[in-house]
Write an enzyme that holds these catalytic residues in place. Sequence first.
Site, mmCIF file in Angstrom:
data_model
loop_
_atom_site.group_PDB
_atom_site.id
_atom_site.type_symbol
_atom_site.label_atom_id
_atom_site.label_comp_id
_atom_site.label_asym_id
_atom_site.label_seq_id
_atom_site.Cartn_x
_atom_site.Cartn_y
_atom_site.Cartn_z
ATOM 1 N N HIS A 6 -18.345 41.762 -12.554
ATOM 2 C CA HIS A 6 -17.512 41.899 -11.372
ATOM 3 C C HIS A 6 -18.349 41.973 -10.101
ATOM 4 O O HIS A 6 -19.486 42.435 -10.097
ATOM 5 C CB HIS A 6 -16.606 43.146 -11.440
ATOM 6 C CG HIS A 6 -17.081 44.209 -12.362
ATOM 7 N ND1 HIS A 6 -16.358 44.624 -13.448
ATOM 8 C CD2 HIS A 6 -18.233 44.928 -12.394
ATOM 9 C CE1 HIS A 6 -17.018 45.561 -14.098
ATOM 10 N NE2 HIS A 6 -18.167 45.760 -13.474
ATOM 11 N N GLY A 35 0.783 -1.227 0.000
ATOM 12 C CA GLY A 35 0.000 0.000 0.000
ATOM 13 C C GLY A 35 0.810 1.269 0.000
ATOM 14 O O GLY A 35 0.282 2.346 -0.282
#
EC number: 2.7.7.23
Length: 456
Positions: A363, A104
Amino acid sequence: MLNNAMSVVILAAGKGTRMYSDLPKVLHTLAGKAMVQHVIDAANELGAAHVHLVYGHGGDLLKQALKDDNLNWVLQAEQLGTGHAMQQAAPFFADDEDILMLYGDVPLISVETLQHLRDAKPQGGIGLLTVKLDDPTGYGRITRENGKVTGIVEHKDATDEQRQIQEINTGILIANGADMKRWLAKLTNNNAQGEYYITDIIALAYQEGREIVAVHPQRLSEVEGVNNRLQLSRLERVYQSEQAEKLLLAGVMLRDPARFDLRGTLTHGRDVEIDTNVIIEGNVTLGHRVKIGTGCVIKNSVIGDDCEISPYTVVEDANLAAACTIGPFARLRPGAELLEGAHVGNFVEMKKARLGKGSKAGHLTYLGDAEIGDNVNIGAGTITCNYDGANKFKTIIGDDVFVGSDTQLVAPVTVGKGATIAAGTTVTRNVGENALAISRVPQTQKEGWRRPVKKK
């Protein structure tokens, strides 16, 4: 060649003391995915009938993190060596299948190398993955007679002569299930560590006259293990360098391959340009001629042809049609959708919202739970007020609407086609088609007004 059925054992019981972490070592991530998940994915891609995960420390955390239905969880309550770990899994081995042993904390092992090892395994023998190192200190040495593998000697148990051997064991091997169970039953812990070594099965197989075939990986990084964060960071760079190279060779322009991270899967069209410090996460699709500016993060999203994403923009679980422009400093959250030619500018945030064709939010805007039509202008400072503290509500804006700056739309509310919302308006009721909505307080003016002066 035709392979037998195969199951995989992944050893993942180690604590990872040198990681200095509460997280099990194998759950530390490489390229945005747990190390052990890389190994599980390789096993599944290889066609494993079963994947046996041997765990010990942090078992609950492992089970929470790994939800693969193909996993068989095998507890190693005491960590008494690799052989002992395999003994715990042995009751699950079928006699007529091959057993492949993986780790692992060795995350970069490739399916191609494992398939090569599988193909090379002799009938009734063992396939062994080995490498040669200039400095093999600390590793188990491969012993041979007349070129044939006879065994593996761990470094602590090796003689001075054996320590001169440069061919070392990677720990990855494959053997028949019935043979594996028989050899595992014969292991002893009569060694310097007092542990049960899986490597001792090599000598047992040799004593039975079984053939042991050693093969090498395509790259050394495939078999490098991780014991500390420094090693993990090095493997991360190896992996990212390999991914960047593949993308460059496939026609993607990475302005600086050393400053690009792929933490998932990238599907791309032609003439894609990616600037520095861009992170791609999850499953991302980029169409033809897409340009991504520096510092962007793109996650689980589809970006259409000719889109341009300006610097420092975050796009997550979003869909952009062709020719959209985003940013800089924009944020598209899950459920954001932009139709063809839409524009989202700086400091605009969208979530569960659709912006129609040619519509613009230039914006300083929040659009949440909103459906916005085509050719709509969203002025600076516009907010869809979608949450009352308990529930979310939707804002619907029709085609060709003009929303002035500093507008608040208190959902649920609908603005009809062609309507105009005056700047500074708070919209609390539906607005009809082609209507003007204005809710400003009337302006007053006081002539000769003087500002207060501080007293000295």
